[in-house]
Design an enzyme around this catalytic site. Structure first.
Site, PDB file in Angstrom:
ATOM      1  N   SER A 269      -9.193   1.772   3.071  1.00  0.00           N
ATOM      2  CA  SER A 269      -8.386   2.531   2.136  1.00  0.00           C
ATOM      3  C   SER A 269      -7.314   1.715   1.420  1.00  0.00           C
ATOM      4  CB  SER A 269      -7.709   3.683   2.885  1.00  0.00           C
ATOM      5  OG  SER A 269      -6.854   3.189   3.915  1.00  0.00           O
TER       6      SER A 269
ATOM      7  N   LYS B 107       0.860  -1.183   0.000  1.00  0.00           N
ATOM      8  CA  LYS B 107       0.000   0.000   0.000  1.00  0.00           C
ATOM      9  C   LYS B 107       0.893   1.229   0.000  1.00  0.00           C
ATOM     10  CE  LYS B 107      -3.725   2.107   2.780  1.00  0.00           C
ATOM     11  NZ  LYS B 107      -4.603   1.891   3.956  1.00  0.00           N
TER      12      LYS B 107
ATOM     13  N   SER C 142      -9.420  -0.575   7.396  1.00  0.00           N
ATOM     14  CA  SER C 142      -8.966  -0.401   6.015  1.00  0.00           C
ATOM     15  C   SER C 142      -8.206  -1.567   5.410  1.00  0.00           C
ATOM     16  CB  SER C 142      -8.110   0.871   5.909  1.00  0.00           C
ATOM     17  OG  SER C 142      -8.897   2.010   6.112  1.00  0.00           O
TER      18      SER C 142
END
Length: 465
Positions: free
Chosen positions: A155, A80, A179
């Protein structure tokens, strides 16, 4: 190619060890798949073909020389893009950090490299892990391969999309209010938020210091445990990192769950909030499946979902504003609209409110521990709705807070999201399994038993070959 695309960590490790497959072969196949699919699904912010192939060649040489380090050796992974990798941009999916180059590896990146992992690239996220899905940023939002035009969760959106579409077998996300587990739920994969302090956050851009976690994301439970095995461990340079023993997270996988005690937190999704009927049915059926596997499943009550959400929201709001206030003063127009507004909401939180939320957190944690006393695990929903269309801004804003993940950021307990079926529209449904602090192995045992009793992980997004 399709077979290699959905090859799991442990499957690939076995083929590497027997020399039936080389790390270079797998790496090249996945790079070709990324080149073909990513213009549609936007999972990656930056692909790293040179670094990946160099790491794959080194892993291949190590296997040839008999140097076997870990099941993650030679394994492609993605980060990420709030997680640092030395010499590579960490953009946080934001114009503000578009030119920021990391000077050192994050602890988790270093751990993966140390065992011979192969870094394929940096993955899409909501801006600073809070503002999304957004179309006013330098990079487009990731697209869920289930349905093709749907929200993938956030996210850690690119991580979920890359796994579901067969672009890689292992990815890292972060989880402050859910997330890791949100994209796991909406993309039909497995995501674990381990116990707070289990995995170092050093080298990860923070959202809320006291709630942030880094978590493994994979397509199967056993792969997830293998990935967590590499990530976990004390880091003296992360003040929240716990100096506790790292067990074998896979030790209980495959054992019977007969007579294990599981609490069913039904009031979260059919009481405190009313979930989509298909989601209610999926979670209830999952509880029945665990009961059919021999577990003792009984309903329990935790504090209300609304109390957990308010506590989590207050802490994130105050801490995120403290982190971003300098950029908000100097470069407010360089934020996307959603991130700017969500972070600015924290400006109105008084110090007294923040302190009250921290004290409230302790009470909620104690009440949860009391309710789960004597249990091995709890089951509840993750999301309350299937994924909406990505271009439906109103529906995305409506369903974004409709979830049952925040409670376990508040308490710090390990919580895993995994597939539990599909909606009538063919979109993934999910459950969440929650354990006691430091008891990830027990969560994996129960999750694996459910996984083996169903066929959800064997399904693939239609049209992807």
């Amino acid at each position: 190619m399709s077979d290699l695309a959905y090859l799991g960590i442990l499957e690939a490790a076995s083929q590497f060890a027997s020399r039936k497959l080389s790390p270079v072969e797998l790496c090249e196949a996945l790079l070709a798949r990324i080149e073909r699919l990513d213009p549609t699904y936007h999972a990656f912010i930056k692909v790293l073909p040179d670094a990946a192939l160099a790491a794959a060649r080194k892993a291949e040489a190590d296997f040839a020389a008999g140097r076997v380090l870990s099941p993650l050796q030679g394994m492609p992974f993605g980060l990420k893009d709030i997680i640092d990798m030395a010499g590579v941009p960490t953009t946080c999916h934001s114009k503000i950090f578009a030119d920021h180059i990391a000077s050192a590896d994050a602890n988790v990146t270093a751990r993966l490299k140390a065992v011979g992992g192969v870094p394929l690239g940096k993955l899409s996220t909501h801006e600073f892990a809070i503002g999304g899905p957004s179309f006013d940023l330098p990079w487009p939002p990731a697209v869920n391969p289930w349905g093709g035009e749907h929200f993938p969760g956030g996210s850690s959106s690119g991580s979920g999309v890359a796994l579901a579409s067969g672009m890689l077998p292992a990815a890292l996300g972060t989880d402050t209010g859910g997330s890791v587990r949100n994209p796991a739920s909406m993309c039909g994969i497995v995501g674990m938020k381990a116990t707070y302090g289990r995995v170092s956050r050093r080298g990860v851009f923070p959202l809320a210091y006291s709630l942030d976690h880094v978590g493994p994301m994979t397509r199967t439970v056993a792969d997830n445990a293998a990935l967590l095995q590499v990530l976990a461990g004390h880091d003296p340079n992360d003040p929240a990192s716990a100096d506790v023993e790292v067990p074998d997270f896979s030790a209980e996988i495959g054992q019977s769950i007969k007579h294990l005690k599981i609490g069913h937190v039904r009031h979260f999704y059919d009481g405190d909030e009313q979930a989509n009927p298909e989601m209610i049915r999926a979670v209830d059926e999952a509880a029945e499946t665990l009961r059919a596997c021999g577990a003792d499943v009984r309903e329990i009550r935790l504090p209300s979902l609304q109390d957990f959400a308010a506590c989590n929201r207050t802490i994130i709001g105050a801490e995120a504003y403290a982190i971003h206030r300098k950029f908000l003063r100097e470069r407010p127009a360089d934020y996307g609209e959603l991130a700017r507004q969500r972070i600015l909401n924290g400006a109105g939180i008084m110090a007294a409110d923040y302190i009250d939320a921290l004290r409230w957190r302790a009470r909620l944690t104690a009440e949860t521990e009391a309710a789960m006393y004597g249990l091995d695990c709890a089951i509840t929903a993750s999301s309350l709705d299937p994924a909406p269309r990505l271009d439906d801004a109103e529906e995305n804003q409506r369903i974004y807070p409709r979830q049952c993940r925040q409670p376990f950021n508040v308490t710090g307990q390990p919580a895993l999201a995994m597939p539990a079926g599909f909606s009538s529209a063919g979109l993934p449904l999910a459950i969440q399994l929650v354990g006691h602090a430091w008891q990830e192995a027990r969560v994996y045992r129960i999750a694996h038993a459910y996984e083996q009793a169903t066929d959800w992980i064997r399904r693939r997004p239609p049209g992807l070959h």
